[in-house]
Design a protein around this motif. Structure first.
Motif, PDB file in Angstrom:
ATOM      1  N   ASP A 166       0.809  -1.223   0.000  1.00  0.00           N
ATOM      2  CA  ASP A 166       0.000   0.000   0.000  1.00  0.00           C
ATOM      3  C   ASP A 166       0.841   1.272   0.000  1.00  0.00           C
ATOM      4  O   ASP A 166       0.285   2.371   0.078  1.00  0.00           O
ATOM      5  CB  ASP A 166      -0.922   0.008   1.230  1.00  0.00           C
ATOM      6  N   PHE A 167       2.164   1.148  -0.059  1.00  0.00           N
ATOM      7  CA  PHE A 167       2.999   2.354  -0.030  1.00  0.00           C
ATOM      8  C   PHE A 167       3.049   2.974  -1.418  1.00  0.00           C
ATOM      9  O   PHE A 167       3.196   2.280  -2.421  1.00  0.00           O
ATOM     10  CB  PHE A 167       4.411   2.019   0.438  1.00  0.00           C
ATOM     11  N   ALA A 385       9.395  12.587   1.023  1.00  0.00           N
ATOM     12  CA  ALA A 385       8.521  11.956   2.010  1.00  0.00           C
ATOM     13  C   ALA A 385       9.419  11.556   3.166  1.00  0.00           C
ATOM     14  O   ALA A 385      10.622  11.299   2.991  1.00  0.00           O
ATOM     15  CB  ALA A 385       7.798  10.745   1.427  1.00  0.00           C
ATOM     16  N   VAL A 386       8.867  11.503   4.359  1.00  0.00           N
ATOM     17  CA  VAL A 386       9.646  11.225   5.561  1.00  0.00           C
ATOM     18  C   VAL A 386       9.051  10.028   6.281  1.00  0.00           C
ATOM     19  O   VAL A 386       7.822   9.941   6.450  1.00  0.00           O
ATOM     20  CB  VAL A 386       9.688  12.445   6.508  1.00  0.00           C
ATOM     21  N   VAL A 387       9.917   9.108   6.661  1.00  0.00           N
ATOM     22  CA  VAL A 387       9.533   7.989   7.522  1.00  0.00           C
ATOM     23  C   VAL A 387      10.190   8.246   8.874  1.00  0.00           C
ATOM     24  O   VAL A 387      11.409   8.128   9.012  1.00  0.00           O
ATOM     25  CB  VAL A 387       9.989   6.641   6.936  1.00  0.00           C
ATOM     26  N   ALA A 424       4.082  -2.618   7.698  1.00  0.00           N
ATOM     27  CA  ALA A 424       3.161  -2.418   6.579  1.00  0.00           C
ATOM     28  C   ALA A 424       2.019  -1.487   6.961  1.00  0.00           C
ATOM     29  O   ALA A 424       1.555  -0.682   6.143  1.00  0.00           O
ATOM     30  CB  ALA A 424       2.619  -3.763   6.112  1.00  0.00           C
ATOM     31  N   ASP A 425       1.551  -1.576   8.197  1.00  0.00           N
ATOM     32  CA  ASP A 425       0.478  -0.676   8.650  1.00  0.00           C
ATOM     33  C   ASP A 425       0.984   0.750   8.818  1.00  0.00           C
ATOM     34  O   ASP A 425       0.267   1.708   8.499  1.00  0.00           O
ATOM     35  CB  ASP A 425      -0.101  -1.183   9.975  1.00  0.00           C
ATOM     36  N   ALA A 426       2.218   0.894   9.327  1.00  0.00           N
ATOM     37  CA  ALA A 426       2.758   2.235   9.556  1.00  0.00           C
ATOM     38  C   ALA A 426       3.001   2.982   8.247  1.00  0.00           C
ATOM     39  O   ALA A 426       2.857   4.214   8.185  1.00  0.00           O
ATOM     40  CB  ALA A 426       4.060   2.142  10.351  1.00  0.00           C
ATOM     41  N   LEU A 427       3.357   2.259   7.176  1.00  0.00           N
ATOM     42  CA  LEU A 427       3.657   2.899   5.894  1.00  0.00           C
ATOM     43  C   LEU A 427       2.482   2.841   4.924  1.00  0.00           C
ATOM     44  O   LEU A 427       2.645   3.079   3.728  1.00  0.00           O
ATOM     45  CB  LEU A 427       4.886   2.232   5.267  1.00  0.00           C
TER      46      LEU A 427
END
Length: 437
Positions: A166-167, A385-387, A424-427
């Motif tokens: 989903d990213f 974009a920032v992680v 996967a949920d966080a991104l």
């Protein structure tokens, strides 16, 4: 210690028997002292011969592995002599965590034995397999001798990667082109999404239907051309790393409780060290970077990486098949030992980031200076974009709200990763949802 104490005890017993024979004149004590000395000499000769004529070969079946996978190694021990070997013990000195390749074997004349070692990889890095120590002794276990075998090999353990279906990269807002084989820095003509109008946006980018429906100016954003560069910028400054001391404290308390119980219920020390080491923003950031590289390259993007750890690591943006392995090999050995801040890295590498190049910054730093450096790159047309690996969730005292607010003002999509949160949920979605409409 037992290797020294047992022969010494027999030697002292022989000496005591000899002194008793001198004092009493009994021949029994003379015979006993001679028998003990002969037994000691025979034991030394037996143990020495048991270690001769042995060949040890190690074959690494998986020179590359990923965290969570099993590393396999085949060990072959061959007896070149006709005389059998009663018992041979192999002790392994590898620095791979949990690597237990030791065994005890008995070999007949001119016989060979093969053993397969399987070790679950729990840490990334470059590890040494070997050297080994061969230990043997006499049938009475009085004398034990050992011999070093300098046979070694290496294994490289890649960081773990997670599927990020989903990213999506942030959209582009510069004049479009089309996807071609030639290197270009334009956006594609395909509309990715719409967003609120910002002063300075071109009027020909206004989406009039959405403007009429919502009653406010809406602007189209376009997909990036697949031939545009995407750079992963991994912050490896030592000061920015936060390690959860709560995990180490709980591990120590658990060890104190279980050490009072039977030995089979005691946890392995390597398990505790792995658990404490992985609870850090450094390991979460490395895993996120590796997963992003895998995802973007699977989307046929041109991906590169910049990371200053114990050394400067720059991998130019490419789309070749081996690019993922280049990035994983670099991430396997990188450590957060850099004294350079993220702001200094962005300024030093700014000439590498061309117009409409996309940056994905992975960091746990809450220093506002790197946001100012990112703002300068944004003025030049660099997308970003920032992680953010939230240090507060790892026991840090400072909140990330201020950094998130500054990034929101720059309209930079920001993903926040917290401890124990599935990657996967966080991104899946930026925390500032208003930036990705």
């Amino acid at each position: 210690m037992a290797m020294v104490l047992r022969p010494l005890f027999v030697l002292l017993l022989a000496g005591a028997s000899f002194l008793a024979a001198q004092g009493t004149g009994l021949r029994l004590f003379f015979h006993l002292s001679y028998l003990l000395l002969a037994l000691l000499v025979l034991s030394f000769i037996w143990a020495w011969l048991n270690l001769r004529g042995l060949d040890l070969e190690r074959e690494t079946l998986t020179p590359r592995a990923t965290v969570g996978e099993y590393a396999r190694e085949r060990i072959m021990l061959r007896n070149r002599w006709v005389l059998p070997k009663l018992w041979i013990e192999l002790r392994d000195s590898s620095d791979l965590p949990r690597h237990g390749a030791g065994f005890v074997a008995s070999l007949g004349g001119r016989e060979r034995g093969r053993w397969l070692s399987r070790t679950r990889c729990t840490r990334r890095g470059r590890f040494r397999l070997g050297p080994s120590t061969l230990i043997s002794g006499d049938p009475f276990d009085i004398v034990r001798l050992q011999r070093q075998v300098a046979s070694t090999s290496e294994i490289l353990v890649y960081p773990q990667t997670v599927d990020l279906h989903d990213f999506a990269l942030p959209g582009a807002d510069l004049p479009g082109g089309q996807a071609t084989r030639a290197r270009t820095f334009h956006s594609s003509p395909n509309v990715a999404t719409i967003r609120d109008y910002v002063p300075g946006d071109a009027l020909n980018r206004i989406h009039w239907r959405s403007t009429a429906r919502t009653g406010q100016m809406m602007v189209k954003e376009f997909e990036l051309d697949p031939s545009a560069d995407v750079y992963l910028v991994l912050d490896m400054q030592e000061r920015a790393v936060v390690r959860d001391t709560r995990v180490l404290s709980s591990v120590m308390q658990r060890d104190r409780r279980v050490m009072r119980g039977p030995w089979w219920s005691r946890p392995a020390q390597a398990d505790d060290l792995d658990e404490a080491e992985l609870a850090s923003t450094e390991e979460y950031a490395v895993t996120a970077t590796a997963s992003l590289a895998r995802t973007l390259l699977s989307q046929n993007r041109i991906v590169g990486m910049v990371a200053w750890g114990q050394h400067r690591e720059v991998i130019p943006a490419e789309r070749e098949v081996r690019q993922l392995f280049k990035i994983l090999e670099a991430l396997a050995v990188l450590r957060a030992h850099s004294t350079s801040s993220l702001a200094e890295v962005l300024l030093a590498e700014s000439q590498r980031f061309g117009r409409n190049c996309s940056l994905i910054i992975v960091t746990s730093s809450l220093d506002e200076r790197w946001v100012e450096a990112l703002q300068q790159l944004r003025y030049r047309g660099v997308r970003a974009a920032v992680v953010l690996v939230d240090p507060q969730s790892f026991g840090g005292w400072q909140s990330a709200d201020l950094i998130l607010q500054r990034l929101a003002e720059l309209r930079v999509p920001t993903y926040r990763i917290q401890q124990d949160q599935p990657l996967a949920d966080a991104l899946k979605m930026p925390v500032n949802l208003d930036l990705v409409v």
